[in-house]
Design an enzyme around this catalytic site. Structure first.
Site, PDB file in Angstrom:
ATOM      1  N   ARG A 143     -28.729  34.023   4.152  1.00  0.00           N
ATOM      2  CA  ARG A 143     -28.980  35.098   5.110  1.00  0.00           C
ATOM      3  C   ARG A 143     -27.824  35.116   6.118  1.00  0.00           C
ATOM      4  O   ARG A 143     -27.184  34.099   6.368  1.00  0.00           O
ATOM      5  CB  ARG A 143     -30.289  34.881   5.850  1.00  0.00           C
ATOM      6  CG  ARG A 143     -31.533  34.890   4.967  1.00  0.00           C
ATOM      7  CD  ARG A 143     -32.776  34.672   5.820  1.00  0.00           C
ATOM      8  NE  ARG A 143     -34.005  34.729   5.039  1.00  0.00           N
ATOM      9  CZ  ARG A 143     -34.624  33.668   4.521  1.00  0.00           C
ATOM     10  NH1 ARG A 143     -34.108  32.458   4.721  1.00  0.00           N
ATOM     11  NH2 ARG A 143     -35.732  33.800   3.819  1.00  0.00           N
ATOM     12  N   LYS A 167     -35.913  30.681   8.025  1.00  0.00           N
ATOM     13  CA  LYS A 167     -36.946  31.282   8.856  1.00  0.00           C
ATOM     14  C   LYS A 167     -38.045  30.271   9.162  1.00  0.00           C
ATOM     15  O   LYS A 167     -38.444  29.497   8.297  1.00  0.00           O
ATOM     16  CB  LYS A 167     -37.543  32.504   8.151  1.00  0.00           C
ATOM     17  CG  LYS A 167     -36.601  33.700   8.075  1.00  0.00           C
ATOM     18  CD  LYS A 167     -37.297  34.911   7.500  1.00  0.00           C
ATOM     19  CE  LYS A 167     -36.409  36.136   7.532  1.00  0.00           C
ATOM     20  NZ  LYS A 167     -37.081  37.337   6.999  1.00  0.00           N
ATOM     21  N   HIS A 235     -26.584  41.418   3.756  1.00  0.00           N
ATOM     22  CA  HIS A 235     -27.851  41.451   3.023  1.00  0.00           C
ATOM     23  C   HIS A 235     -27.649  41.927   1.591  1.00  0.00           C
ATOM     24  O   HIS A 235     -28.274  41.418   0.656  1.00  0.00           O
ATOM     25  CB  HIS A 235     -28.837  42.371   3.752  1.00  0.00           C
ATOM     26  CG  HIS A 235     -30.161  42.496   3.066  1.00  0.00           C
ATOM     27  ND1 HIS A 235     -31.107  41.493   3.089  1.00  0.00           N
ATOM     28  CD2 HIS A 235     -30.690  43.495   2.312  1.00  0.00           C
ATOM     29  CE1 HIS A 235     -32.166  41.875   2.390  1.00  0.00           C
ATOM     30  NE2 HIS A 235     -31.937  43.083   1.922  1.00  0.00           N
ATOM     31  N   ARG A 238     -26.332  39.120  -0.468  1.00  0.00           N
ATOM     32  CA  ARG A 238     -27.420  38.189  -0.784  1.00  0.00           C
ATOM     33  C   ARG A 238     -28.260  38.726  -1.930  1.00  0.00           C
ATOM     34  O   ARG A 238     -28.639  37.980  -2.835  1.00  0.00           O
ATOM     35  CB  ARG A 238     -28.267  37.975   0.479  1.00  0.00           C
ATOM     36  CG  ARG A 238     -29.555  37.158   0.282  1.00  0.00           C
ATOM     37  CD  ARG A 238     -30.171  36.903   1.652  1.00  0.00           C
ATOM     38  NE  ARG A 238     -31.602  36.644   1.608  1.00  0.00           N
ATOM     39  CZ  ARG A 238     -32.149  35.441   1.458  1.00  0.00           C
ATOM     40  NH1 ARG A 238     -31.376  34.387   1.261  1.00  0.00           N
ATOM     41  NH2 ARG A 238     -33.458  35.281   1.475  1.00  0.00           N
ATOM     42  N   HIS A 261     -37.712  31.935   0.132  1.00  0.00           N
ATOM     43  CA  HIS A 261     -38.870  32.810   0.279  1.00  0.00           C
ATOM     44  C   HIS A 261     -40.157  32.000   0.226  1.00  0.00           C
ATOM     45  O   HIS A 261     -40.355  31.200  -0.689  1.00  0.00           O
ATOM     46  CB  HIS A 261     -38.906  33.850  -0.845  1.00  0.00           C
ATOM     47  CG  HIS A 261     -37.847  34.888  -0.717  1.00  0.00           C
ATOM     48  ND1 HIS A 261     -37.425  35.662  -1.778  1.00  0.00           N
ATOM     49  CD2 HIS A 261     -37.111  35.295   0.353  1.00  0.00           C
ATOM     50  CE1 HIS A 261     -36.484  36.494  -1.368  1.00  0.00           C
ATOM     51  NE2 HIS A 261     -36.279  36.287  -0.081  1.00  0.00           N
ATOM     52  N   TYR A 270     -37.037  41.439  -4.270  1.00  0.00           N
ATOM     53  CA  TYR A 270     -35.640  41.195  -3.913  1.00  0.00           C
ATOM     54  C   TYR A 270     -34.740  41.157  -5.128  1.00  0.00           C
ATOM     55  O   TYR A 270     -33.572  41.514  -5.064  1.00  0.00           O
ATOM     56  CB  TYR A 270     -35.567  39.855  -3.179  1.00  0.00           C
ATOM     57  CG  TYR A 270     -34.505  39.760  -2.135  1.00  0.00           C
ATOM     58  CD1 TYR A 270     -33.178  39.590  -2.476  1.00  0.00           C
ATOM     59  CD2 TYR A 270     -34.829  39.832  -0.781  1.00  0.00           C
ATOM     60  CE1 TYR A 270     -32.198  39.486  -1.506  1.00  0.00           C
ATOM     61  CE2 TYR A 270     -33.862  39.725   0.196  1.00  0.00           C
ATOM     62  CZ  TYR A 270     -32.544  39.549  -0.176  1.00  0.00           C
ATOM     63  OH  TYR A 270     -31.571  39.445   0.788  1.00  0.00           O
TER      64      TYR A 270
END
Length: 295
Positions: A143, A167, A235, A238, A261, A270
């Site tokens: 990211r 995250k 993005h 990625r 994820h 994705y």
């Protein structure tokens, strides 16, 4: 903002480890709702229902995001004893599909990297940094926030892996390919000596390169490579990493781990691939594909 809303944001930061960008998004959504209908800890259900009209001009995805923030706040308010009811049932609930990320083809990726490699031929520090950045974006699927915040200690020494803090503070190991390792090594050789900075990609002030600056660098590179800058971003690189690995036969669970994820359904969206390739895969790999049909 109300004291209750500030307490909710503090909880997200302390207990859930929400990132700064996530907290900022919650602050915008909850603050906007408070401006429209008042203190969320005391607002009436009818006022909450009125948000449907307030948000009428927004895209379904934006309405869904705002409604999700309020639902979480109302749940928190009930747990804290500030509310005896949950008015979130009055919130609008639009049905929206997550848009598929933009996709770069192999030829476009090749053009982007050819330009970056040409720029770095003279070993000018900024050009070498640019090459290292895109190698890590496309080569490891990082990211943008993860990439710019990489500490110097993350540079591989004994094993070709990066330890990434993603995250919610979750960590994962991400492999670094030979090309990316070489690019990072070139960058380390010309990286400015900034003793105050602990980051791999420092800014002049000792902090790290900003996400906005990263976006600007990638879009400028795309333009020089003859690509539409609107179609290229960190993005998108990625997403290209994930999609091209999937095309090459990577397992979806492996991709889930590499991308960080929490839910594999996110990975499935994705790493979307076109239907024609899937049909070709079935026709070539299914056990019955080579058997002749009976008359």
């Amino acid at each position: 903002m109300s004291a209750a809303t500030e307490a909710f944001l503090a909880m997200l930061a302390a207990e859930r480890g929400a990132a700064l960008n996530t907290l900022a998004a919650y602050r915008r959504d909850l603050g906007g709702a408070e401006e429209a209908i008042g203190d969320l800890a005391a607002v009436e259900r009818d006022a909450v229902a009125g948000l449907a009209q307030e948000w009428a001009s927004l895209a379904p995805a934006s309405v869904a995001r705002k409604a999700s923030a309020l639902r979480q706040f109302f749940g928190f308010a009930m747990d804290e004893g500030w509310r005896g009811d949950d008015p979130s049932g009055a919130l609008p609930a639009p049905r929206s599909r997550r848009p598929l990320p933009k996709l770069l083809g192999h030829d476009q990726i090749a053009a982007l990297f050819a330009r970056a490699e040409d720029d770095a031929m003279g070993n000018e520090p900024r050009a070498v940094r640019q090459l290292a950045l895109i190698e890590l974006l496309y080569g490891s699927g990082l990211r943008a926030t993860e990439l710019v915040a990489l500490p110097l200690s993350a540079v591989p020494r004994d094993a070709p892996f990066l330890t990434i803090t993603g995250k919610g503070g979750a960590t994962r190991l991400v492999p670094v390919g030979a090309r990316a390792l070489e690019a990072v090594g070139r960058w380390m050789a010309v990286r400015p000596a900034l003793p105050a900075s602990r980051f791999l990609f420092p800014s002049k002030g000792g902090a790290h390169l900003s996400r906005i600056r990263l976006y600007q660098l990638i879009k400028a590179l795309a333009a020089r490579a003859g690509l539409d800058p609107a179609q290229v971003s960190p993005h998108v690189l990625r997403h290209a990493f994930a999609t091209h690995l999937l095309e090459g036969g990577a397992d979806l669970r492996v991709l889930q781990t590499l991308l960080g994820h929490a839910d594999i359904s996110t990975t499935q969206i994705y790493t979307h691939v076109d239907a024609a390739r899937l049909v070709a895969l079935v026709n070539s790999r299914h056990p019955l594909a080579t058997r002749a049909t009976s008359d």
